[in-house]
Design a protein around this motif. Structure first.
Motif, PDB file in Angstrom:
ATOM      1  N   SER A 206     109.208 -91.662   5.149  1.00 18.33           N
ATOM      2  CA  SER A 206     109.326 -92.509   3.962  1.00 18.33           C
ATOM      3  C   SER A 206     108.177 -93.507   3.833  1.00 18.33           C
ATOM      4  O   SER A 206     108.044 -94.147   2.797  1.00 18.33           O
ATOM      5  N   PHE A 207     107.340 -93.593   4.844  1.00 14.37           N
ATOM      6  CA  PHE A 207     106.159 -94.453   4.763  1.00 14.37           C
ATOM      7  C   PHE A 207     105.007 -93.749   4.045  1.00 14.37           C
ATOM      8  O   PHE A 207     103.966 -94.344   3.797  1.00 14.37           O
ATOM      9  N   SER A 208     105.189 -92.485   3.692  1.00 15.09           N
ATOM     10  CA  SER A 208     104.200 -91.733   2.925  1.00 15.09           C
ATOM     11  C   SER A 208     104.642 -91.666   1.464  1.00 15.09           C
ATOM     12  O   SER A 208     105.737 -92.083   1.115  1.00 15.09           O
ATOM     13  N   ASN A 209     103.815 -91.090   0.612  1.00 15.55           N
ATOM     14  CA  ASN A 209     104.091 -91.117  -0.824  1.00 15.55           C
ATOM     15  C   ASN A 209     104.744 -89.850  -1.382  1.00 15.55           C
ATOM     16  O   ASN A 209     104.836 -89.683  -2.586  1.00 15.55           O
ATOM     17  N   GLY A 210     105.220 -88.958  -0.510  1.00 17.94           N
ATOM     18  CA  GLY A 210     105.773 -87.682  -0.967  1.00 17.94           C
ATOM     19  C   GLY A 210     106.963 -87.804  -1.887  1.00 17.94           C
ATOM     20  O   GLY A 210     107.047 -87.100  -2.903  1.00 17.94           O
ATOM     21  N   ARG A 211     107.896 -88.672  -1.566  1.00 17.29           N
ATOM     22  CA  ARG A 211     109.099 -88.837  -2.401  1.00 17.29           C
ATOM     23  C   ARG A 211     108.713 -89.230  -3.821  1.00 17.29           C
ATOM     24  O   ARG A 211     109.193 -88.649  -4.797  1.00 17.29           O
ATOM     25  N   LYS A 212     107.827 -90.201  -3.960  1.00 17.37           N
ATOM     26  CA  LYS A 212     107.413 -90.652  -5.291  1.00 17.37           C
ATOM     27  C   LYS A 212     106.757 -89.514  -6.066  1.00 17.37           C
ATOM     28  O   LYS A 212     107.045 -89.321  -7.250  1.00 17.37           O
ATOM     29  N   LEU A 213     105.901 -88.752  -5.410  1.00 21.41           N
ATOM     30  CA  LEU A 213     105.226 -87.636  -6.068  1.00 21.41           C
ATOM     31  C   LEU A 213     106.240 -86.644  -6.634  1.00 21.41           C
ATOM     32  O   LEU A 213     106.137 -86.224  -7.795  1.00 21.41           O
ATOM     33  N   ILE A 214     107.243 -86.288  -5.842  1.00 20.17           N
ATOM     34  CA  ILE A 214     108.251 -85.300  -6.268  1.00 20.17           C
ATOM     35  C   ILE A 214     109.169 -85.887  -7.335  1.00 20.17           C
ATOM     36  O   ILE A 214     109.471 -85.230  -8.337  1.00 20.17           O
ATOM     37  N   GLU A 215     109.608 -87.116  -7.141  1.00 18.76           N
ATOM     38  CA  GLU A 215     110.476 -87.741  -8.149  1.00 18.76           C
ATOM     39  C   GLU A 215     109.732 -87.939  -9.470  1.00 18.76           C
ATOM     40  O   GLU A 215     110.335 -87.833 -10.542  1.00 18.76           O
ATOM     41  N   ASP A 216     108.418 -88.201  -9.414  1.00 13.25           N
ATOM     42  CA  ASP A 216     107.623 -88.310 -10.643  1.00 13.25           C
ATOM     43  C   ASP A 216     107.525 -86.975 -11.367  1.00 13.25           C
ATOM     44  O   ASP A 216     107.193 -86.936 -12.550  1.00 13.25           O
ATOM     45  N   MET A 217     107.802 -85.868 -10.661  1.00 13.87           N
ATOM     46  CA  MET A 217     107.838 -84.536 -11.277  1.00 13.87           C
ATOM     47  C   MET A 217     109.251 -84.218 -11.760  1.00 13.87           C
ATOM     48  O   MET A 217     109.576 -83.077 -12.068  1.00 13.87           O
ATOM     49  N   ASP A 218     110.116 -85.236 -11.772  1.00 16.73           N
ATOM     50  CA  ASP A 218     111.492 -85.147 -12.267  1.00 16.73           C
ATOM     51  C   ASP A 218     112.369 -84.224 -11.424  1.00 16.73           C
ATOM     52  O   ASP A 218     113.173 -83.452 -11.946  1.00 16.73           O
ATOM     53  N   VAL A 219     112.187 -84.324 -10.089  1.00 19.56           N
ATOM     54  CA  VAL A 219     112.996 -83.542  -9.152  1.00 19.56           C
ATOM     55  C   VAL A 219     113.593 -84.504  -8.131  1.00 19.56           C
ATOM     56  O   VAL A 219     112.878 -85.312  -7.528  1.00 19.56           O
ATOM     57  N   GLU A 220     114.907 -84.412  -7.939  1.00 19.34           N
ATOM     58  CA  GLU A 220     115.591 -85.259  -6.952  1.00 19.34           C
ATOM     59  C   GLU A 220     115.210 -84.847  -5.532  1.00 19.34           C
ATOM     60  O   GLU A 220     115.135 -83.660  -5.217  1.00 19.34           O
ATOM     61  N   VAL A 221     115.010 -85.845  -4.679  1.00 21.55           N
ATOM     62  CA  VAL A 221     114.761 -85.618  -3.260  1.00 21.55           C
ATOM     63  C   VAL A 221     115.971 -86.113  -2.482  1.00 21.55           C
ATOM     64  O   VAL A 221     116.426 -87.238  -2.671  1.00 21.55           O
ATOM     65  N   TYR A 222     116.494 -85.248  -1.609  1.00 21.47           N
ATOM     66  CA  TYR A 222     117.606 -85.621  -0.731  1.00 21.47           C
ATOM     67  C   TYR A 222     117.186 -85.317   0.703  1.00 21.47           C
ATOM     68  O   TYR A 222     116.936 -84.159   1.044  1.00 21.47           O
ATOM     69  N   SER A 223     117.075 -86.356   1.513  1.00 16.82           N
ATOM     70  CA  SER A 223     116.613 -86.204   2.894  1.00 16.82           C
ATOM     71  C   SER A 223     117.736 -86.485   3.882  1.00 16.82           C
ATOM     72  O   SER A 223     118.504 -87.428   3.703  1.00 16.82           O
ATOM     73  N   LEU A 224     117.784 -85.679   4.942  1.00 17.60           N
ATOM     74  CA  LEU A 224     118.812 -85.855   5.970  1.00 17.60           C
ATOM     75  C   LEU A 224     118.464 -86.967   6.952  1.00 17.60           C
ATOM     76  O   LEU A 224     119.356 -87.608   7.502  1.00 17.60           O
ATOM     77  N   ALA A 225     117.174 -87.194   7.179  1.00 15.49           N
ATOM     78  CA  ALA A 225     116.726 -88.302   8.038  1.00 15.49           C
ATOM     79  C   ALA A 225     115.444 -88.855   7.434  1.00 15.49           C
ATOM     80  O   ALA A 225     114.510 -88.103   7.153  1.00 15.49           O
ATOM     81  N   ARG A 226     115.429 -90.167   7.220  1.00 17.51           N
ATOM     82  CA  ARG A 226     114.246 -90.825   6.651  1.00 17.51           C
ATOM     83  C   ARG A 226     113.645 -91.740   7.712  1.00 17.51           C
ATOM     84  O   ARG A 226     114.313 -92.635   8.216  1.00 17.51           O
TER      85      ARG A 226
END
Length: 190
Positions: A157-177
């Protein structure tokens, strides 16, 4: 997911502030019982999305994707990183940069395996910069299918991957952050 976090703390090896090695249960040797629980967790979270296929990238995403597809009762598709002799010429493709391998890969999927109008759930082992998920989304959209979510086993979560994917209008669900990898220690995000 409590069991996953415990396994990360017990067996994960911090190689640097960016790299967590989990070969003993996810990336080379697979803890089948834990993978099965991951599949159940992803399936439960995304059960209302009317999923037609589960999609991942070879190779470390295959185990959790297969467990999820099994729970959902759908097929599992994986993108190849290299064209093989058996791959048809009629493919979807997207260029993907691998952070851990520091190489550009061409993600390839035969067009017959993802169809227009299908709801496709993406599952992958890690989310850092979001390049693998971005490549999967590109392929899903090339097919005229719908990326309905992105399930991640371990998110940095210290990287920008979640924002990139959510900005593409896709939900991210992670088991461990993971909030931080520092001095051999692992700190989880809430």
């Amino acid at each position: 997911m409590r069991e996953l976090k415990e396994k990360i703390l017990e067996e994960g090896v911090v190689l640097s502030d960016d790299i967590l090695k989990v070969d003993s249960f996810l990336n080379q040797q697979i803890d089948v019982e834990l993978i099965s629980k991951m599949g159940k967790e992803f399936a439960e979270h995304f059960k209302d999305r009317k999923i037609d296929k589960v999609f991942t990238v070879e190779s470390s995403g295959i185990a959790p994707a297969l467990a999820t597809a099994s729970e959902l009762g759908v097929k599992c598709v994986f993108g190849r990183k290299k064209q093989s002799l058996t791959t048809s010429e009629d493919v979807y493709h997207s260029s993907v940069f691998s952070f851990t391998k520091q190489v550009m890969n061409e993600l390839i999927v035969n067009k017959e395996f993802i169809n227009e109008g299908e709801n496709v759930l993406m599952i992958d082992d890690f989310l850092a910069n979001g390049q693998a998920a971005k490549g999967m989304i590109a392929i899903i959209r090339q097919a005229g299918a719908n990326p309905v979510g992105c399930g991640i086993v371990i998110e940095k979560s210290f990287s920008n991957g979640r924002k990139l994917i959510e900005d593409m209008d896709v939900e991210v669900y992670s088991l461990a952050r993971i909030a931080k990898l520092e001095d051999g220690n692992i700190e989880f995000a809430e």
